[in-house]
Design an enzyme around this catalytic site. Structure first.
Site, short mmCIF file in Angstrom:
data_model
loop_
_atom_site.label_atom_id
_atom_site.label_comp_id
_atom_site.label_asym_id
_atom_site.label_seq_id
_atom_site.Cartn_x
_atom_site.Cartn_y
_atom_site.Cartn_z
N ARG A 31 -11.18 -36.09 -7.08
CA ARG A 31 -10.04 -35.34 -7.59
C ARG A 31 -10.48 -34.61 -8.85
NH1 ARG A 31 -8.19 -35.37 -3.33
NH2 ARG A 31 -6.23 -36.22 -2.58
N HIS A 89 -11.49 -27.37 -1.73
CA HIS A 89 -10.96 -28.66 -1.27
C HIS A 89 -11.17 -28.81 0.25
CE1 HIS A 89 -7.83 -31.94 -2.38
NE2 HIS A 89 -8.56 -32.35 -1.38
N GLU A 99 -5.15 -26.63 -8.41
CA GLU A 99 -5.64 -26.02 -7.17
C GLU A 99 -4.63 -25.03 -6.62
OE1 GLU A 99 -6.95 -29.05 -4.43
OE2 GLU A 99 -8.47 -29.77 -5.81
N1 LIG Z 1 -12.12 -33.80 -1.20
C1 LIG Z 1 -11.42 -34.31 -0.21
O1 LIG Z 1 -10.99 -33.61 0.67
C2 LIG Z 1 -11.19 -35.80 -0.17
C3 LIG Z 1 -11.08 -36.47 1.06
C4 LIG Z 1 -10.87 -37.86 1.06
C5 LIG Z 1 -10.76 -38.54 -0.14
N2 LIG Z 1 -10.82 -37.84 -1.30
C6 LIG Z 1 -10.73 -38.53 -2.59
O2 LIG Z 1 -11.88 -39.33 -2.75
C7 LIG Z 1 -11.58 -40.44 -3.60
C8 LIG Z 1 -12.05 -41.73 -2.95
O3 LIG Z 1 -11.35 -41.96 -1.74
P1 LIG Z 1 -11.55 -43.33 -0.95
O4 LIG Z 1 -10.83 -43.17 0.33
O5 LIG Z 1 -12.99 -43.70 -0.96
O6 LIG Z 1 -10.74 -44.33 -1.89
P2 LIG Z 1 -10.94 -45.91 -1.99
O7 LIG Z 1 -9.69 -46.42 -2.57
O8 LIG Z 1 -11.43 -46.47 -0.69
O9 LIG Z 1 -12.14 -46.06 -3.03
C9 LIG Z 1 -12.00 -45.80 -4.39
C10 LIG Z 1 -12.94 -46.75 -5.14
O10 LIG Z 1 -12.91 -46.40 -6.52
C11 LIG Z 1 -13.00 -47.60 -7.25
N3 LIG Z 1 -12.56 -47.40 -8.62
C12 LIG Z 1 -11.30 -47.49 -9.14
N4 LIG Z 1 -11.33 -47.28 -10.47
C13 LIG Z 1 -12.62 -47.03 -10.80
C14 LIG Z 1 -13.28 -46.75 -12.02
N5 LIG Z 1 -12.63 -46.69 -13.18
N6 LIG Z 1 -14.61 -46.57 -11.99
C15 LIG Z 1 -15.31 -46.65 -10.84
N7 LIG Z 1 -14.74 -46.94 -9.64
C16 LIG Z 1 -13.41 -47.12 -9.63
C17 LIG Z 1 -12.15 -48.58 -6.47
O11 LIG Z 1 -12.50 -49.92 -6.76
C18 LIG Z 1 -12.51 -48.21 -5.04
O12 LIG Z 1 -13.57 -49.01 -4.53
C19 LIG Z 1 -10.07 -40.38 -3.84
O13 LIG Z 1 -9.87 -39.72 -5.07
C20 LIG Z 1 -9.57 -39.51 -2.71
O14 LIG Z 1 -8.37 -38.88 -3.04
C21 LIG Z 1 -11.04 -36.49 -1.35
O1 LIG Z 2 -6.37 -36.58 0.06
C1 LIG Z 2 -7.01 -36.20 1.03
O2 LIG Z 2 -6.90 -36.70 2.17
C2 LIG Z 2 -8.04 -35.14 0.85
O3 LIG Z 2 -8.09 -34.70 -0.46
C3 LIG Z 2 -7.89 -34.00 1.82
O4 LIG Z 2 -6.79 -33.18 1.55
P1 LIG Z 2 -6.42 -32.04 2.63
O5 LIG Z 2 -5.79 -32.74 3.79
O6 LIG Z 2 -5.45 -31.13 1.97
O7 LIG Z 2 -7.67 -31.38 3.02
#
Ligand SMILES: NC(=O)c1ccc[n+]([C@@H]2O[C@H](COP(=O)([O-])OP(=O)(O)OC[C@H]3O[C@@H](n4cnc5c(N)ncnc54)[C@H](O)[C@@H]3O)[C@@H](O)[C@H]2O)c1
Ligand SMILES: O=C(O)[C@H](O)COP(=O)(O)O
Length: 595
Positions: free
Chosen positions: A283, A331, A312
């Site tokens: 994020r 994104h 965004e």
């Molecule tokens: N760009 C995209 O399109 C996209 C897609 C999917 C997920 N994401 C984002 O990716 C991130 C991770 O998603 P996920 O599904 O792996 O989540 P998740 O909850 O499985 O993993 C997050 C991890 O971060 C750890 N964490 C929490 N606080 C922390 C800190 N202070 N320092 C270090 N680690 C810490 C947690 O213990 C956990 O293991 C989220 O922000 C999610 O929104 C983005």
């Molecule tokens: O939160 C999510 O699942 C990811 O950031 C992806 O977002 P999007 O569905 O808008 O691509």
């Protein structure tokens, strides 16, 4: 744990087999999900009468397989790129809405729906674009699709890592502009370089696995992830400072929380190796974007590859996006054909199920407490969640949060106290502040297991009258270091204990210190040498910025020895005020905790 004179300790099987609150009741009925009138029951969730075919508005592109599932059950209106006004006009004719991250589902949307909208489905993980409080107030269930885009996000992280290190985007633009700049776009190799994965959850662990395949040395920082899980794929869990100071590449995979907001800032950039490269597919808010521009200009950060931004889309003239050492994608982490098909199916099943009145395992705002048991148990479930939240926020690191012991002290017979709901609430408190997962009663045990979290329960049976269901609850996290050393008990576990007083949850013990502070607003815990004037000093720092102190107690070992002061505050103190509290000479350590 404070118990009355005679007490017996009893180990509970988990999950409890004595579900007296829920026994013999279909779950959807127990959770207030059956046909309720919205006007009469504004905070509950409603299901559709089965007479009419519902209408589902899909406001962003959704995979074909998901659309087909929806069409079998409902009229589906795919209207993309709606203005906020158009969305508000359409919504009054819809029973469900499916969005990705591009549609702002704010309070106006719920108000405009005039009670017809029953479910919002987020085809993805993050629900930052949905006003959850407004949804809940309008009796609208919010469901998400938390797992189907994990691999896509990890693959995009790797795509950014490799593209950045070989200047693919810049070189492509240069060739298309008719140039042939072979010397300008010499890259850096990945093999043998150290990649620090910040956040070792679903996405982070997949990135780590793939980076090892590229021959990188992978370390990770995640205070809550079990070290053995990381070890199993050859990754060492290290402290935050070690990760950022030794990494050649830093890849961010933590959720955006109060603790991670702008975690990459001027102070932390200054600790990094000169020439570090940064990838962010988590994020935008986890990076202080202005500080990142400064760090690039100062040569600390050689390059950054960013998929996500604080705002965004980012402003067109964003210095960060325009910087020649930055590559950016809009994104796209979840945007693969496969992930979008998976997410579409996951969300379509959840939305159709919710419209049919089934309990959704991916419900983000489902009521945890059956309305029928609310009266007696409301303060206890609030206590359970808050103790979980406090305990996990006290964790600094160690081998990850793996073993949690919950001890209930009650004068009620074991058969008369079902702990399933309390355990679920503690799990919610432990997991939600640190992850992108939402916990409800349906998925609590599964989610805990998936994260490698073992929750054991013990019961202390007290003598006396069983008027209240519980005397106290204690939550202990084993084998972790604490941000606040005084929260660690003599046996080495982060320990918090609380009870309900006059219907309000109170914190009554931190580590070995007895305190008494109501669990409302937020909390500052301070360990100091007991001496006159401390309350005044802290109170006046908070008063200077108009932070209201709701409660203050001091628990001490003996007069003029060490004491722990617990201060309840209604507003969040600024970082500067917290720093000033830490600088008071008698203060040995302190921590600020959000409840
Ligand atoms: N760009 C995209 O399109 C996209 C897609 C999917 C997920 N994401 C984002 O990716 C991130 C991770 O998603 P996920 O599904 O792996 O989540 P998740 O909850 O499985 O993993 C997050 C991890 O971060 C750890 N964490 C929490 N606080 C922390 C800190 N202070 N320092 C270090 N680690 C810490 C947690 O213990 C956990 O293991 C989220 O922000 C999610 O929104 C983005
Ligand atoms: O939160 C999510 O699942 C990811 O950031 C992806 O977002 P999007 O569905 O808008 O691509």
């Amino acid at each position: 744990m404070a118990a009355s004179a005679a007490s017996t300790t009893l180990k509970l099987s988990s999950p409890s087999t004595t579900a007296s609150w829920l026994r013999h009741r279909p779950l959807h009925a127990a959770f207030g999900l059956s046909n309720l009138s919205l006007r009469d029951q504004p905070r509950r969730f409603v299901v559709l009468s089965m007479d009419a075919k519902p209408t589902i508005l899909v406001s962003e592109k959704l995979g074909e397989a998901g659309l087909n599932l929806l069409k079998e059950f409902a009229n589906v209106d795919c209207s993309y790129n709606l203005s906020p006004e158009e969305l508000c006009t359409k919504i009054s004719l819809c029973d469900a809405l499916i969005v990705r991250s591009g549609t702002k589902v704010n309070r106006d949307v719920f108000e405009s729906s005039a009670g017809r909208l029953k479910v919002v489905g987020r085809a993805g993980v993050g629900i930052d674009n949905v006003d959850l409080a407004a949804a809940t107030e309008h009796g609208c269930l919010v469901v998400n699709a938390p797992t189907a885009n994990t691999v896509a996000a990890a693959e995009h992280g790797i795509a950014l890592l490799t593209a950045m290190s070989r200047n693919v985007a810049q070189a492509d633009a240069s060739v298309k502009a008719g140039k042939w700049e072979r010397n300008k776009y010499v890259g850096v190799s990945l093999v043998g370089k150290t990649l620090a994965v910040m956040g070792f959850g679903k996405v982070g662990s997949e990135v780590a696995r793939r980076a090892k395949g590229l021959g990188m040395h992978v370390i990770a920082h995640d205070p809550y992830a079990p070290a053995d899980r990381a070890r199993a794929i050859g990754v060492a869990l290290v402290s935050f400072d070690e990760a950022i100071s030794t990494a050649d590449f830093l890849s961010l995979h933590m959720p955006l929380t109060a603790a991670t907001s702008k975690i990459l800032n001027d102070e932390n950039f200054a600790k990094m190796k000169k020439g570090v490269r940064i990838i962010n597919v988590a994020r935008g808010g986890v990076i202080d974007e202005e500080a990142l521009v400064r760090a690039i200009d100062a040569g600390i950060v050689a390059q950054a590859a960013l998929d996500v931004f604080t705002v965004e889309p980012p402003p067109k003239d964003s210095k960060l996006v325009q910087h020649e050492n930055v590559i950016a994608t809009p994104h796209l982490g979840a945007s693969t054909m496969e992930a979008q098909e998976g997410v579409a199916i996951e969300i379509a099943e959840a939305v159709v199920g919710a419209l049919k009145g089934e309990l959704a395992a991916t419900a983000v705002n489902a009521p945890m407490v059956p309305a029928q048991v609310l009266t007696e148990l409301k303060p206890y479930v609030a206590l359970a969640e808050k103790l979980g939240r406090l305990a996990v926020q006290l964790v600094a690191g160690g081998s990850g949060v793996k073993t949690v012991k919950v001890t209930y002290a009650s004068a009620r017979a074991p058969d008369d106290l079902d702990t399933r709901l309390l355990r679920a609430m503690i799990t919610k408190g432990l997991i939600e502040p640190i992850s992108s997962v939402f916990v409800n009663l349906v998925n609590a045990d599964f989610t805990a297991k998936q994260r490698g979290l073992r929750i054991t329960e013990e019961r202390i049976i007290l003598d006396g009258s069983p008027e209240s269901p519980l005397e106290s609850v204690q939550v202990q996290i084993a084998n972790v270091e604490s941000k606040f050393a005084s929260a660690t008990s003599d046996a080495g576990e982060v320990t918090v204990e609380g009870r309900v007083k006059d219907g309000i949850p109170h914190l009554t013990k931190v580590g070995s210190f007895e305190v008494d502070v109501s669990l409302e607003g937020s909390l500052i815990l301070c360990r100091q040498v007991d001496q006159p004037g401390m309350i005044g000093k802290v109170g006046s720092i908070l008063g200077q910025e108009n932070v209201n102190v709701s409660f203050m107690t001091v628990g001490r070992i003996a007069p003029r020895k060490q004491a722990v002061m617990a201060i309840g505050v209604d507003e969040e103190p600024s970082k500067q005020s917290l720093k000033r509290i830490g600088e008071i000479s008698a203060v040995e350590e302190f921590v600020y905790l959000k409840l």
